[in-house]
Design a protein around this motif. Sequence first.
Motif, PDB file in Angstrom:
ATOM      1  N   HIS A   1       0.847  -1.191   0.000  1.00 16.28           N
ATOM      2  CA  HIS A   1       0.000   0.000   0.000  1.00 16.28           C
ATOM      3  C   HIS A   1       0.884   1.243   0.000  1.00 16.28           C
ATOM      4  O   HIS A   1       1.908   1.276   0.675  1.00 16.28           O
ATOM      5  CB  HIS A   1      -0.911   0.012   1.229  1.00 16.28           C
ATOM      6  N   VAL A   2       0.467   2.263  -0.746  1.00 17.61           N
ATOM      7  CA  VAL A   2       1.184   3.538  -0.779  1.00 17.61           C
ATOM      8  C   VAL A   2       0.446   4.516   0.127  1.00 17.61           C
ATOM      9  O   VAL A   2      -0.758   4.728  -0.023  1.00 17.61           O
ATOM     10  CB  VAL A   2       1.268   4.101  -2.213  1.00 17.61           C
TER      11      VAL A   2
ATOM     12  N   ILE B   1      -2.179  11.436   5.183  1.00 20.56           N
ATOM     13  CA  ILE B   1      -1.910  11.329   6.623  1.00 20.56           C
ATOM     14  C   ILE B   1      -2.159  12.668   7.310  1.00 20.56           C
ATOM     15  O   ILE B   1      -2.757  12.720   8.388  1.00 20.56           O
ATOM     16  CB  ILE B   1      -0.474  10.821   6.866  1.00 20.56           C
ATOM     17  N   ALA B   2      -1.719  13.764   6.672  1.00 19.70           N
ATOM     18  CA  ALA B   2      -1.926  15.098   7.247  1.00 19.70           C
ATOM     19  C   ALA B   2      -3.417  15.401   7.379  1.00 19.70           C
ATOM     20  O   ALA B   2      -3.877  15.910   8.408  1.00 19.70           O
ATOM     21  CB  ALA B   2      -1.237  16.154   6.386  1.00 19.70           C
ATOM     22  N   THR B   3      -4.181  15.073   6.352  1.00 22.64           N
ATOM     23  CA  THR B   3      -5.625  15.314   6.374  1.00 22.64           C
ATOM     24  C   THR B   3      -6.300  14.496   7.472  1.00 22.64           C
ATOM     25  O   THR B   3      -7.137  15.002   8.216  1.00 22.64           O
ATOM     26  CB  THR B   3      -6.244  14.967   5.004  1.00 22.64           C
ATOM     27  N   GLU B   4      -5.930  13.231   7.591  1.00 18.63           N
ATOM     28  CA  GLU B   4      -6.560  12.340   8.572  1.00 18.63           C
ATOM     29  C   GLU B   4      -6.190  12.691  10.008  1.00 18.63           C
ATOM     30  O   GLU B   4      -6.990  12.485  10.915  1.00 18.63           O
ATOM     31  CB  GLU B   4      -6.187  10.892   8.269  1.00 18.63           C
TER      32      GLU B   4
ATOM     33  N   SER C   1       5.270  15.911   6.203  1.00 15.78           N
ATOM     34  CA  SER C   1       6.233  15.636   5.146  1.00 15.78           C
ATOM     35  C   SER C   1       7.665  15.655   5.678  1.00 15.78           C
ATOM     36  O   SER C   1       8.471  14.780   5.363  1.00 15.78           O
ATOM     37  CB  SER C   1       6.067  16.658   4.027  1.00 15.78           C
ATOM     38  N   SER C   2       7.965  16.646   6.490  1.00 14.93           N
ATOM     39  CA  SER C   2       9.312  16.769   7.060  1.00 14.93           C
ATOM     40  C   SER C   2       9.646  15.586   7.965  1.00 14.93           C
ATOM     41  O   SER C   2      10.722  14.990   7.861  1.00 14.93           O
ATOM     42  CB  SER C   2       9.402  18.080   7.844  1.00 14.93           C
ATOM     43  N   LEU C   3       8.728  15.227   8.850  1.00 12.08           N
ATOM     44  CA  LEU C   3       8.963  14.100   9.755  1.00 12.08           C
ATOM     45  C   LEU C   3       8.914  12.775   9.001  1.00 12.08           C
ATOM     46  O   LEU C   3       9.676  11.855   9.296  1.00 12.08           O
ATOM     47  CB  LEU C   3       7.935  14.099  10.884  1.00 12.08           C
TER      48      LEU C   3
ATOM     49  N   GLY D   1       5.418  10.541   0.250  1.00 10.86           N
ATOM     50  CA  GLY D   1       4.841   9.447   1.009  1.00 10.86           C
ATOM     51  C   GLY D   1       5.779   8.258   1.043  1.00 10.86           C
ATOM     52  O   GLY D   1       6.974   8.405   0.810  1.00 10.86           O
ATOM     53  N   PHE D   2       5.224   7.096   1.331  1.00 14.05           N
ATOM     54  CA  PHE D   2       6.042   5.882   1.394  1.00 14.05           C
ATOM     55  C   PHE D   2       5.189   4.681   1.017  1.00 14.05           C
ATOM     56  O   PHE D   2       3.965   4.728   1.067  1.00 14.05           O
ATOM     57  CB  PHE D   2       6.653   5.690   2.783  1.00 14.05           C
ATOM     58  N   THR D   3       5.854   3.620   0.627  1.00 16.71           N
ATOM     59  CA  THR D   3       5.191   2.373   0.271  1.00 16.71           C
ATOM     60  C   THR D   3       5.473   1.362   1.381  1.00 16.71           C
ATOM     61  O   THR D   3       6.603   1.251   1.843  1.00 16.71           O
ATOM     62  CB  THR D   3       5.728   1.839  -1.065  1.00 16.71           C
ATOM     63  N   ALA D   4       4.449   0.633   1.782  1.00 19.31           N
ATOM     64  CA  ALA D   4       4.599  -0.318   2.887  1.00 19.31           C
ATOM     65  C   ALA D   4       4.129  -1.710   2.492  1.00 19.31           C
ATOM     66  O   ALA D   4       3.138  -1.875   1.775  1.00 19.31           O
ATOM     67  CB  ALA D   4       3.783   0.151   4.099  1.00 19.31           C
TER      68      ALA D   4
END
Length: 92
Positions: free
Chosen positions: A50-51, A57-60, A69-71, A81-84
Amino acid sequence: MVTYPIYIPRNSYGGADSIKRVKSQTINNIASRLESYINDKLKNQSEAIHVYSYHEIATETGIDYEIVSSLGFGIDGGSGGFTAYKSGLTQE
């Protein structure tokens, strides 16, 4: 790509400037909240891959996108973002 659990690096300011110390502590508290939130999402991930976007994440979470984004850059180095992988899976 990342797997559960992730870790968000913390700011380790230890100087005498009280303003910088408070700012560092505030950012570390946000990092802790984000880490918990993201780890919960990863733990409950149903898809194999999942991406996750920092905007989503910021919205949620209600945390400013620039901070997320910085963290988040410390998670996987991605800019948006990132893929997990689902917990327990590997690239193979």
